[in-house]
Design a protein around this motif. Sequence first.
Motif, mmCIF file in Angstrom:
data_model
loop_
_atom_site.group_PDB
_atom_site.id
_atom_site.type_symbol
_atom_site.label_atom_id
_atom_site.label_comp_id
_atom_site.label_asym_id
_atom_site.label_seq_id
_atom_site.Cartn_x
_atom_site.Cartn_y
_atom_site.Cartn_z
ATOM 1 N N PRO A 78 0.821 -1.206 0.000
ATOM 2 C CA PRO A 78 0.000 0.000 0.000
ATOM 3 C C PRO A 78 0.860 1.263 0.000
ATOM 4 N N ALA A 79 0.272 2.360 -0.433
ATOM 5 C CA ALA A 79 1.012 3.621 -0.495
ATOM 6 C C ALA A 79 1.402 4.056 0.917
ATOM 7 N N SER A 80 2.583 4.611 1.055
ATOM 8 C CA SER A 80 3.065 5.066 2.361
ATOM 9 C C SER A 80 2.350 6.338 2.790
ATOM 10 N N ASP A 81 2.498 6.658 4.089
ATOM 11 C CA ASP A 81 1.942 7.916 4.590
ATOM 12 C C ASP A 81 2.486 9.095 3.804
ATOM 13 N N THR A 82 3.767 9.043 3.470
ATOM 14 C CA THR A 82 4.403 10.155 2.756
ATOM 15 C C THR A 82 3.764 10.361 1.387
ATOM 16 N N VAL A 83 3.524 9.277 0.652
ATOM 17 C CA VAL A 83 2.896 9.385 -0.664
ATOM 18 C C VAL A 83 1.469 9.922 -0.532
ATOM 19 N N ALA A 182 6.512 17.202 8.273
ATOM 20 C CA ALA A 182 5.644 16.259 8.988
ATOM 21 C C ALA A 182 6.329 15.739 10.248
ATOM 22 N N ILE A 183 5.532 15.496 11.280
ATOM 23 C CA ILE A 183 6.052 14.899 12.510
ATOM 24 C C ILE A 183 5.624 13.433 12.556
ATOM 25 N N SER A 184 6.261 12.682 13.433
ATOM 26 C CA SER A 184 5.912 11.273 13.629
ATOM 27 C C SER A 184 5.063 11.138 14.888
ATOM 28 N N LEU A 185 3.790 10.827 14.717
ATOM 29 C CA LEU A 185 2.914 10.610 15.864
ATOM 30 C C LEU A 185 3.352 9.388 16.660
ATOM 31 N N HIS A 186 3.916 8.389 15.963
ATOM 32 C CA HIS A 186 4.374 7.184 16.640
ATOM 33 C C HIS A 186 5.515 7.483 17.600
ATOM 34 N N SER A 187 6.326 8.496 17.276
ATOM 35 C CA SER A 187 7.456 8.814 18.147
ATOM 36 C C SER A 187 6.961 9.298 19.497
ATOM 37 N N PHE A 188 5.821 9.994 19.507
ATOM 38 C CA PHE A 188 5.263 10.417 20.791
ATOM 39 C C PHE A 188 4.690 9.223 21.529
ATOM 40 N N CYS A 203 -1.937 5.818 11.957
ATOM 41 C CA CYS A 203 -1.286 6.886 11.191
ATOM 42 C C CYS A 203 -0.045 7.378 11.924
ATOM 43 N N ASP A 204 1.019 7.559 11.187
ATOM 44 C CA ASP A 204 2.271 8.013 11.790
ATOM 45 C C ASP A 204 2.560 9.460 11.414
ATOM 46 N N ARG A 205 2.929 9.699 10.167
ATOM 47 C CA ARG A 205 3.323 11.044 9.763
ATOM 48 C C ARG A 205 2.102 11.963 9.714
ATOM 49 N N ASN A 221 13.581 23.909 23.955
ATOM 50 C CA ASN A 221 12.992 24.459 25.171
ATOM 51 C C ASN A 221 11.465 24.445 25.089
ATOM 52 N N ALA A 222 10.943 23.758 24.090
ATOM 53 C CA ALA A 222 9.499 23.569 23.955
ATOM 54 C C ALA A 222 9.273 22.181 23.346
ATOM 55 N N PHE A 223 8.156 21.563 23.685
ATOM 56 C CA PHE A 223 7.882 20.197 23.245
ATOM 57 C C PHE A 223 6.428 20.074 22.818
ATOM 58 N N TRP A 224 6.163 19.065 21.960
ATOM 59 C CA TRP A 224 4.786 18.843 21.546
ATOM 60 C C TRP A 224 4.288 17.528 22.132
ATOM 61 N N THR A 225 2.983 17.472 22.358
ATOM 62 C CA THR A 225 2.355 16.274 22.890
ATOM 63 C C THR A 225 1.037 16.043 22.150
ATOM 64 N N VAL A 226 0.559 14.811 22.194
ATOM 65 C CA VAL A 226 -0.728 14.461 21.603
ATOM 66 C C VAL A 226 -1.722 14.208 22.714
ATOM 67 N N SER A 227 -2.815 14.963 22.722
ATOM 68 C CA SER A 227 -3.830 14.802 23.764
ATOM 69 C C SER A 227 -4.771 13.647 23.432
ATOM 70 N N SER A 228 -5.534 13.227 24.416
ATOM 71 C CA SER A 228 -6.441 12.102 24.220
ATOM 72 C C SER A 228 -7.523 12.391 23.183
ATOM 73 N N ASP A 229 -7.805 13.690 22.960
ATOM 74 C CA ASP A 229 -8.814 14.042 21.960
ATOM 75 C C ASP A 229 -8.222 14.173 20.545
ATOM 76 N N GLY A 230 -6.918 13.877 20.414
ATOM 77 C CA GLY A 230 -6.276 13.939 19.108
ATOM 78 C C GLY A 230 -5.637 15.264 18.777
ATOM 79 N N SER A 231 -5.845 16.269 19.614
ATOM 80 C CA SER A 231 -5.212 17.559 19.371
ATOM 81 C C SER A 231 -3.723 17.463 19.709
ATOM 82 N N VAL A 232 -2.935 18.410 19.144
ATOM 83 C CA VAL A 232 -1.487 18.413 19.363
ATOM 84 C C VAL A 232 -1.073 19.783 19.885
#
Length: 232
Positions: A78-83, A182-188, A203-205, A221-232
């Motif tokens: 199947p096509a990758s997330d990037t494609v 693009a960021i990697s959601l899996h990395s979080f 979904c990753d990227r 000095n700043a970081f991103w997180t994924v909330s339970s509602d899917g927001s970042v």
Amino acid sequence: MGDFTLAFSAAGGTVNRYIQIVAPPQGERGVFVGKDITGAELAAEPLVRVPASLVITAAVAGCSDIVTQCCAEVSDSPASDTVLLALFLLTEKARGAESQWQWYLDALPRAGVNALHFDERDMNALTGTPLGRAVEAKLRQLRRQYSCFMATLERWKQSTGVDGLVSFEVYKWAHAIVLSRAISLHSFAETSDSSRPPPHGDCDRALLPYLDMFNHSSHPNAFWTVSSDGSV
């Protein structure tokens, strides 16, 4: 970039009152903070909040009929997330004012700046080098991908009356945008202590309007997180 911030806010995003997007006279456009912000202030008002509805993942791209049609033609199945994301950017950009994402697309860099976008003179300078061989291999891969859905894109353009370009150059631009922003959601998910299922599934990227303007650093000095509602 005031219009972009207004459009982002109208679409459900929130931006810290001290955040500004500035294009210095002799520099690149960037995100700047008007004052030192304490941890307590950030806890009450994050720098940026991207709602789940604005997180562009492969699942979002796959909801587009034309992206789905193109992916059915890709030999690397199947096509990758990037494609998927690159096709999404390409087709939404082609829609122009008809796209609900025009406000985001208009804020993205208009030209690629990596070696994939070198002109003939610069490419000649790379002849015989490891970088030159890597660029040629990557361009062959992208051309092979594009050739799989070129006819589908042209038929879609003719049947819908879309005015924008659906050329290889635009696909190359879209691919570069995905790779560079693009960021990697899996990395979080891998670093999170939470045992809950990831809100964006497999979904990753992901492309994150506004947040993808922030610079990366080896000493952040700043970081991103994924909330339970899917927001970042």
